[in-house]
Design an enzyme around this catalytic site. Structure first.
Site, PDB file in Angstrom:
ATOM      1  N   ASP A 100       4.562   0.165 -10.106  1.00 14.59           N
ATOM      2  CA  ASP A 100       3.762  -0.587  -9.129  1.00 14.59           C
ATOM      3  C   ASP A 100       4.525  -1.850  -8.738  1.00 14.59           C
ATOM      4  O   ASP A 100       4.730  -2.747  -9.564  1.00 14.59           O
ATOM      5  CB  ASP A 100       2.400  -0.947  -9.729  1.00 14.59           C
ATOM      6  CG  ASP A 100       1.413  -1.463  -8.691  1.00 14.59           C
ATOM      7  OD1 ASP A 100       1.857  -2.066  -7.704  1.00 14.59           O
ATOM      8  OD2 ASP A 100       0.201  -1.262  -8.877  1.00 14.59           O
ATOM      9  N   SER A 110      -7.002  -3.044  -7.145  1.00 15.53           N
ATOM     10  CA  SER A 110      -6.189  -4.203  -6.803  1.00 15.53           C
ATOM     11  C   SER A 110      -7.056  -5.469  -6.760  1.00 15.53           C
ATOM     12  O   SER A 110      -7.659  -5.833  -7.767  1.00 15.53           O
ATOM     13  CB  SER A 110      -5.460  -3.943  -5.477  1.00 15.53           C
ATOM     14  OG  SER A 110      -4.386  -4.827  -5.297  1.00 15.53           O
ATOM     15  N   HIS A 164       1.427   1.712  -6.410  1.00 10.91           N
ATOM     16  CA  HIS A 164       0.182   1.000  -6.123  1.00 10.91           C
ATOM     17  C   HIS A 164      -0.791   1.912  -5.385  1.00 10.91           C
ATOM     18  O   HIS A 164      -0.932   1.854  -4.157  1.00 10.91           O
ATOM     19  CB  HIS A 164       0.501  -0.240  -5.286  1.00 10.91           C
ATOM     20  CG  HIS A 164      -0.603  -1.251  -5.252  1.00 10.91           C
ATOM     21  ND1 HIS A 164      -1.033  -1.934  -6.374  1.00 10.91           N
ATOM     22  CD2 HIS A 164      -1.369  -1.708  -4.229  1.00 10.91           C
ATOM     23  CE1 HIS A 164      -1.997  -2.772  -6.041  1.00 10.91           C
ATOM     24  NE2 HIS A 164      -2.226  -2.641  -4.749  1.00 10.91           N
TER      25      HIS A 164
END
Length: 270
Positions: free
Chosen positions: A222, A162, A249
């Site tokens: 996601d 991320s 995610h």
């Protein structure tokens, strides 16, 4: 064949079984080294483990990131040592933090949600999909990574999740541009990555093609970093390989992804 666009690849890989990983935390309390077993049957005698510096996501505590990478450590047992690094900035408003429990008072340092930088000058927030009003704390983030590379390295590769994936891409771009703080790794693995926005003079560096081998992992569902953001980041690496999954995610490490990770890492085993 290397190209500037992402290339889909069906990766095959063999199994690897080792002893139970052991984890130790550095004196600074922000980095954790998680070593796989040294006697895996599929390893050649004397073959060293690949060392990978792993950069956490935004609002991830040290403990939360270790938990999120636990399945990956198991999948890479006997192949790689993961050294986990969380961001330098405590995130005071921990609502919605990744891997954190609801606020029940002061928490231990290893449970403190952290971030690499913030997208607003006054608030401890980060909005990956919007142009920021500031990139507060970015220089400290780069300094934290540079210090880890210098004191905990050398590393064969970098893995980022991320916001950590965006930072890993930036670090590689700076290294390719000649920044002495960031020697280019042999490879990079970017999970739920995206192109960092609003980085001023550093943004043009991200527009050029990056030449190091890369594996880009992202989920079709996601809801935090949409897959098209990861595809855009992928397009900035020559000969990039993508690994997609049907989830959201997180860092996937089920059997199909395990095979892909091992196949990708096999080329750096010697």
């Amino acid at each position: 064949m290397a190209t500037s666009a992402c290339s889909e690849a069906r990766l095959q890989g063999g199994g690897c079984i080792g002893s139970r990983p052991s984890c130790s935390t550095s004196a600074r309390g922000k980095a954790a080294s998680c070593s796989s077993g040294a006697h895996a049957p599929c390893m050649m005698a004397g073959q060293p483990l690949l060392r990978i510096l792993c950069l956490a996501g935004f609002r991830q505590s040290e403990r939360g990131f270790r938990e999120k990478t636990g399945a990956l450590r198991k999948a890479l047992r006997g192949r790689a040592e993961l050294v986990c690094l969380s961001g330098p900035h405590p995130v005071m408003d921990a609502a919605g933090s990744e891997g954190a429990k609801p606020d029940s008072g002061p928490c231990p340092p290893e449970e403190q949600p952290r971030g690499w930088w913030f997208s607003e000058q006054e608030a401890d927030v980060f909005l990956a999909l919007e142009d920021p009003t500031a990139c507060r704390g970015l220089e400290e983030a780069l300094g934290t990574v540079a210090q880890a590379l210098n004191k905990l390295g050398p590393f064969d590769g970098i893995l980022g999740f991320s916001q950590g994936a965006a930072l890993a891409a930036l670090v590689c771009a700076l290294g390719q541009a000649g920044d002495p703080r960031f020697p280019l790794p042999r490879f990079v693995i970017l999970v739920s990555g995206f192109c960092p926005r609003g980085l001023g003079l550093m943004e043009p560096i991200m527009k050029g093609p990056l030449s190091l081998p890369s594996l880009h992992v992202f989920g079709d569902t996601d809801g935090v970093i949409p897959s098209q953001e990861s595809v855009q980041l992928c397009s900035r690496f020559n000969g990039a390989i993508t690994l997609t999954h049907s989830g959201g995610h997180f860092i996937p490490a089920a059997a199909p992804q395990r095979q892909a990770y091992l196949k990708f890492l096999d080329q750096f085993a010697n």
